[in-house]
Design a protein around this motif. Structure first.
Motif, PDB file in Angstrom:
ATOM      1  N   LEU A 126       0.847  -1.179   0.000  1.00 43.25           N
ATOM      2  CA  LEU A 126       0.000   0.000   0.000  1.00 43.25           C
ATOM      3  C   LEU A 126       0.887   1.234   0.000  1.00 43.25           C
ATOM      4  O   LEU A 126       1.864   1.298   0.751  1.00 43.25           O
ATOM      5  N   LEU A 127       0.582   2.187  -0.868  1.00 50.72           N
ATOM      6  CA  LEU A 127       1.302   3.461  -0.914  1.00 50.72           C
ATOM      7  C   LEU A 127       0.526   4.470  -0.077  1.00 50.72           C
ATOM      8  O   LEU A 127      -0.665   4.686  -0.299  1.00 50.72           O
ATOM      9  N   VAL A 128       1.209   5.088   0.884  1.00 54.28           N
ATOM     10  CA  VAL A 128       0.571   5.984   1.846  1.00 54.28           C
ATOM     11  C   VAL A 128       1.209   7.356   1.755  1.00 54.28           C
ATOM     12  O   VAL A 128       2.423   7.499   1.972  1.00 54.28           O
ATOM     13  N   GLY A 129       0.413   8.367   1.436  1.00 55.28           N
ATOM     14  CA  GLY A 129       0.896   9.741   1.401  1.00 55.28           C
ATOM     15  C   GLY A 129       0.348  10.527   2.573  1.00 55.28           C
ATOM     16  O   GLY A 129      -0.796  10.312   3.008  1.00 55.28           O
ATOM     17  N   THR A 130       1.148  11.443   3.123  1.00 48.55           N
ATOM     18  CA  THR A 130       0.723  12.221   4.277  1.00 48.55           C
ATOM     19  C   THR A 130       0.475  13.674   3.888  1.00 48.55           C
ATOM     20  O   THR A 130       1.090  14.213   2.956  1.00 48.55           O
ATOM     21  N   ALA A 131      -0.446  14.298   4.623  1.00 50.23           N
ATOM     22  CA  ALA A 131      -0.747  15.721   4.464  1.00 50.23           C
ATOM     23  C   ALA A 131      -1.126  16.238   5.843  1.00 50.23           C
ATOM     24  O   ALA A 131      -2.296  16.207   6.233  1.00 50.23           O
ATOM     25  N   GLN A 132      -0.123  16.695   6.596  1.00 57.82           N
ATOM     26  CA  GLN A 132      -0.377  17.162   7.952  1.00 57.82           C
ATOM     27  C   GLN A 132      -1.167  18.467   7.912  1.00 57.82           C
ATOM     28  O   GLN A 132      -0.949  19.309   7.042  1.00 57.82           O
ATOM     29  N   PRO A 133      -2.101  18.655   8.845  1.00 60.59           N
ATOM     30  CA  PRO A 133      -2.831  19.920   8.910  1.00 60.59           C
ATOM     31  C   PRO A 133      -1.880  21.055   9.239  1.00 60.59           C
ATOM     32  O   PRO A 133      -0.722  20.844   9.625  1.00 60.59           O
ATOM     33  N   LEU A 134      -2.376  22.259   9.091  1.00 59.91           N
ATOM     34  CA  LEU A 134      -1.528  23.424   9.302  1.00 59.91           C
ATOM     35  C   LEU A 134      -1.130  23.537  10.770  1.00 59.91           C
ATOM     36  O   LEU A 134      -1.860  24.057  11.605  1.00 59.91           O
ATOM     37  N   ARG A 135       0.021  23.007  11.089  1.00 58.68           N
ATOM     38  CA  ARG A 135       0.563  23.088  12.441  1.00 58.68           C
ATOM     39  C   ARG A 135       2.075  22.977  12.339  1.00 58.68           C
ATOM     40  O   ARG A 135       2.614  22.467  11.358  1.00 58.68           O
ATOM     41  N   ASP A 136       2.759  23.441  13.368  1.00 60.96           N
ATOM     42  CA  ASP A 136       4.219  23.335  13.378  1.00 60.96           C
ATOM     43  C   ASP A 136       4.615  21.866  13.481  1.00 60.96           C
ATOM     44  O   ASP A 136       4.188  21.157  14.393  1.00 60.96           O
TER      45      ASP A 136
END
Length: 487
Positions: free
Chosen positions: A392-402
């Motif tokens: 499985l290919l997993v991409g991340t997109a963290q919310p706007l935070r430090d």
């Protein structure tokens, strides 16, 4: 019977995966493929899609140019095998969504231009090919096409014409040969653009990706859910099955099962909508009345959530579905769960649910200190794809935070002793998110999106956090799509 060639191909892919680095990561201005992966830049904001698109001129935004060029934001939706050609050149049709547009990053003075912004969003269909060991866009490709705020569409069933494709955050190639696009950010565009009816956004849109003159159809029988992502499968009896993750905090997992066979031209115009009820490692599908408001009906019948559902991926054989949750109640870094259908039938009433991987909350940057590498591990999984070789290919997109951890692409083995142990494949530049991923059919290649590089608190067109990919003075950062080739 499984052919020996298929076994060898799978073994080679798994061997390449095991060689990917489990290393530390740091915020950086450039992107970084893992050792053993070759990165080719395919297309970026402002590149030509339609044959008559002018050259990119970001300081003088123009409506006709924006409607013909690759959009500002990036979400890889699907990679589909091109119709067979006898020259042996590897080819594919790539579908990319353009969900959002930040005026501060896209326009020189930071002032919103709604009409031009509406032209820079939507979706792009791209022909790609590999020549001389390099993946590239096929200049003048037959399927090259832009979908935007003024694209002519129609409503499903007996509905009439509709205006525009809006805020595409996900989608899927279907087993019956079409392409689905989910208008997950459609409601935001209805508020932003004058004259757009709220009833015409937030749909799952279906079209023929291989016929550039096909009219996109908004399949309103699936509900106007504003789905963040969709996945498609065939039921054991040949009916169409579409899964939808609605992307809200505490959002639901939905399913639509067509009334007739998937191969019927308008199969998605008649069927039953379901919502998922999760209970103690299991899932049960709850059928909703056709005339009811979906959210109210689902809540009244006990549908519930595991967290914030952001992405879906389907097993090529239709036996399993994977769901990415950007956050879950006990873990703000989210999780990936596996849903195993009873009797391997995606239209069945029940399924088993297993936690495949949980994210790890990354540390914040250390103020006034030299940056140190952070262990590479997914935080906020937000895109998924099956690579066709047991991973499985997993991409991340963290919310706007430090965060001291850049967003990235990881490979997650699904079988064996390494099951559920992510390996880093590709890190995106500062300010960017991993904007979707897909495996190119028949090739040892993944395509991944680099969404809004250089963005972040205080960033702007003139002062971005990174000028990826060209790092030219005066040129804004340009999100786009890269091809990652193994071996």
């Amino acid at each position: 019977m499984i052919h020996r060639r298929a076994l060898l191909a799978g073994a080679a892919a798994l061997s390449a995966t095991s060689a990917l680095a489990q290393t530390g990561l740091m915020l950086r201005l450039d992107d970084a493929p893992a050792p053993g992966l070759k990165r080719d830049l395919l297309i970026q904001w402002g590149d030509r899609v339609a044959f008559d698109a002018p050259a990119f001129a970001p300081r003088t935004p123009d409506l006709p140019a924006a409607e013909a060029q690759f959009g500002w934001d990036t979400r890889v939706v699907a990679a589909m095998a091109s119709p067979r050609v006898e020259d042996g050149v590897p080819r594919a049709v790539l579908a990319v969504g353009h969900p959002t547009l930040d005026p501060a990053m896209a326009f020189p003075d930071g002032r919103d231009r709604p009409e031009i912004a509406g032209a820079m969003q939507g979706a792009s269909l791209i022909n790609i090919q590999r020549r001389g060991g390099v993946w590239m866009v096929t200049d003048g490709g037959f399927q090259m096409r832009r979908l935007h705020a003024r694209t002519l569409c129609r409503m499903g069933g007996a509905g009439g014409p509709a205006r525009g494709v809006f805020g595409v955050t996900g989608g899927a190639a279907t087993p019956w040969g079409s392409l689905l696009l989910s208008e997950g950010e459609g409601a935001a565009w209805a508020r932003r653009l004058p004259g757009v009816a709220a009833s015409e956004v937030g749909h799952v849109v279906e079209l023929d990706p291989f016929e550039p003159q096909s009219v996109p159809v908004k399949r309103n029988a699936l509900g106007r859910l504003g789905a963040r992502d969709v996945a498609a499968a065939l039921a054991a009896d040949g009916r169409a099955v579409v899964f939808m993750a609605d992307g809200r905090e505490g959002g639901l997992l939905w399913r639509f099962v067509s009334e007739g066979p998937a191969q019927e031209p308008n199969a998605l115009d008649q069927g039953t909508l379901y919502a998922a009820r999760f209970e103690a490692g299991a899932l049960r599908w709850i059928a909703l009345p056709g005339d009811a408001e979906p959210y109210g009906a689902a809540a009244a019948r006990g549908a519930n959530s595991l967290g914030r559902p952001m992405a879906l991926a389907m097993d090529p054989n239709g036996a399993r579905l994977w769901l990415a949750l950007r956050e879950i109640p006990r873990n703000p870094a989210g999780a990936v769960v596996e849903i195993l259908f009873a009797a391997r039938n995606p239209a069945g009433d029940t399924a088993i649910v297993e936690n495949l991987m949980e994210g790890r909350v990354p540390p914040r940057p250390r103020q006034g200190r030299e940056a140190a590498p952070i262990p590479a591990w997914p935080a906020s999984p937000s895109s998924l794809a099956h690579d066709g070789a047991g991973n499985l290919l997993v991409g991340t997109a963290q919310p706007l935070r430090d965060s001291a951890l850049p967003d990235a692409l990881y490979v997650l083995p699904l079988e064996g002793t390494a099951r559920g142990e992510p390996r880093l494949a590709y890190a995106v530049p500062m300010g960017a998110a991993l904007g979707g991923v897909a495996a190119v059919p028949g090739a040892a290649t993944w395509v991944a999106g680099v969404a809004h590089p250089g963005a972040g608190p205080g960033a702007s067109f003139a002062a971005p956090r990174s000028r990826w990919p060209h790092f030219r003075d005066g040129e804004p950062p340009r999100g786009g799509v890269v091809a990652l080739s193994r071996g």
